[in-house]
Write a protein that holds these residues in place. Sequence first.
Motif, short mmCIF file in Angstrom:
data_model
loop_
_atom_site.label_atom_id
_atom_site.label_comp_id
_atom_site.label_asym_id
_atom_site.label_seq_id
_atom_site.Cartn_x
_atom_site.Cartn_y
_atom_site.Cartn_z
N LEU A 67 0.84 -1.19 0.00
CA LEU A 67 0.00 0.00 0.00
C LEU A 67 0.88 1.24 0.00
O LEU A 67 1.93 1.28 0.65
CB LEU A 67 -0.91 0.02 1.23
N LEU A 68 0.45 2.26 -0.74
CA LEU A 68 1.21 3.50 -0.87
C LEU A 68 0.34 4.69 -0.48
O LEU A 68 -0.80 4.81 -0.95
CB LEU A 68 1.71 3.67 -2.31
N HIS A 69 0.88 5.55 0.37
CA HIS A 69 0.19 6.80 0.73
C HIS A 69 1.20 7.93 0.58
O HIS A 69 2.33 7.83 1.08
CB HIS A 69 -0.33 6.73 2.17
N LEU A 84 -2.26 5.12 7.06
CA LEU A 84 -2.15 3.96 6.18
C LEU A 84 -2.31 2.66 6.96
O LEU A 84 -2.97 1.72 6.48
CB LEU A 84 -0.81 3.99 5.45
N ALA A 85 -1.75 2.60 8.15
CA ALA A 85 -1.88 1.40 8.98
C ALA A 85 -3.34 1.16 9.34
O ALA A 85 -3.85 0.03 9.29
CB ALA A 85 -1.03 1.52 10.24
N GLY A 86 -4.05 2.23 9.71
CA GLY A 86 -5.46 2.10 10.06
C GLY A 86 -6.31 1.71 8.85
O GLY A 86 -7.22 0.88 8.96
N ASP A 133 2.59 -4.65 2.99
CA ASP A 133 3.75 -3.78 3.13
C ASP A 133 3.27 -2.33 2.99
O ASP A 133 2.57 -2.00 2.03
CB ASP A 133 4.78 -4.11 2.04
N LEU A 134 3.62 -1.48 3.95
CA LEU A 134 3.17 -0.09 3.94
C LEU A 134 4.29 0.83 3.47
O LEU A 134 5.40 0.78 3.99
CB LEU A 134 2.72 0.32 5.36
#
Length: 272
Positions: free
Chosen positions: A172-174, A188-190, A201-202
């Motif tokens: 995931l990408l933020h 992003l974790a939430g 993977d964040l």
Amino acid sequence: MVALSNPRTEAALVALAGALAEHRGGRLLAVHVVTVPDQTSLEKAAENRAKLDESSAELLSAAVDDAEGFDAPVATKTVLSHRGIEEVFDAARRNDADAVVMGYGGARFAGGRVEGSLDELARDLPCDFLVFDGDRLDVGEVLVPTAGGPSSDLSAEVALALREGVGANVSLLHVVDEGGEASGREFLAGWAEGHGLGDADLRVETGDVEAAIGRVGEGYDLVIVGATERGLLSRIVRGSLALEAVERLDTPVLLAERPSARSLRDRLFGGR
């Protein structure tokens, strides 16, 4: 529903649709829309049905074979039409589809055959739309950029379906402004936990969103991009997709748009 037109992209589109159908516990409908020239009547085209049926049968037979790996019943249908993207919309409504998967090239071609207002058509999506820009599908490593929103919810669902169905690894990408990394990682974790992707993977990057997607996306096999505003499909068929960095990616891209809930008043009076 998977809308097929090109044998080169059939396997990739069926794999995407099959994984999503299995994830949702649904059925898969493979539709071959045969676009008939305006100067040829549908009755005249139907007279050459044997030839049309032969080419259509090959495409749909391949779709059935490719769908065998997914736990979802499969049906096929051939439609003759003078219309382009409108026919895909109508087929989705007639068959009560929850989602439509189609190719980028098919959407662009179909967009040249729209009757009436494309903007109004694309603002009133009958269901979720997924448009794949690529020929082959390799889902070993999948990247989902997100800033939240309904279409990002759809991106997450597709990623989860690909992880469950074909073993994809999901990242995931933020993208945040400089100095916002800590809050970005918390968001992003939430978001990941809330979408069943807590073990993904964040990645938190800073700077321009498009540039970051283009830079990071090169290291993945598939990038799933959710629409940040309505009208993504409209821009695709017009050939005016705003995400230039995404269009330049060598990595295949899956563009996702979830219909927004509009009231009857909005539909009648054009509310946004």
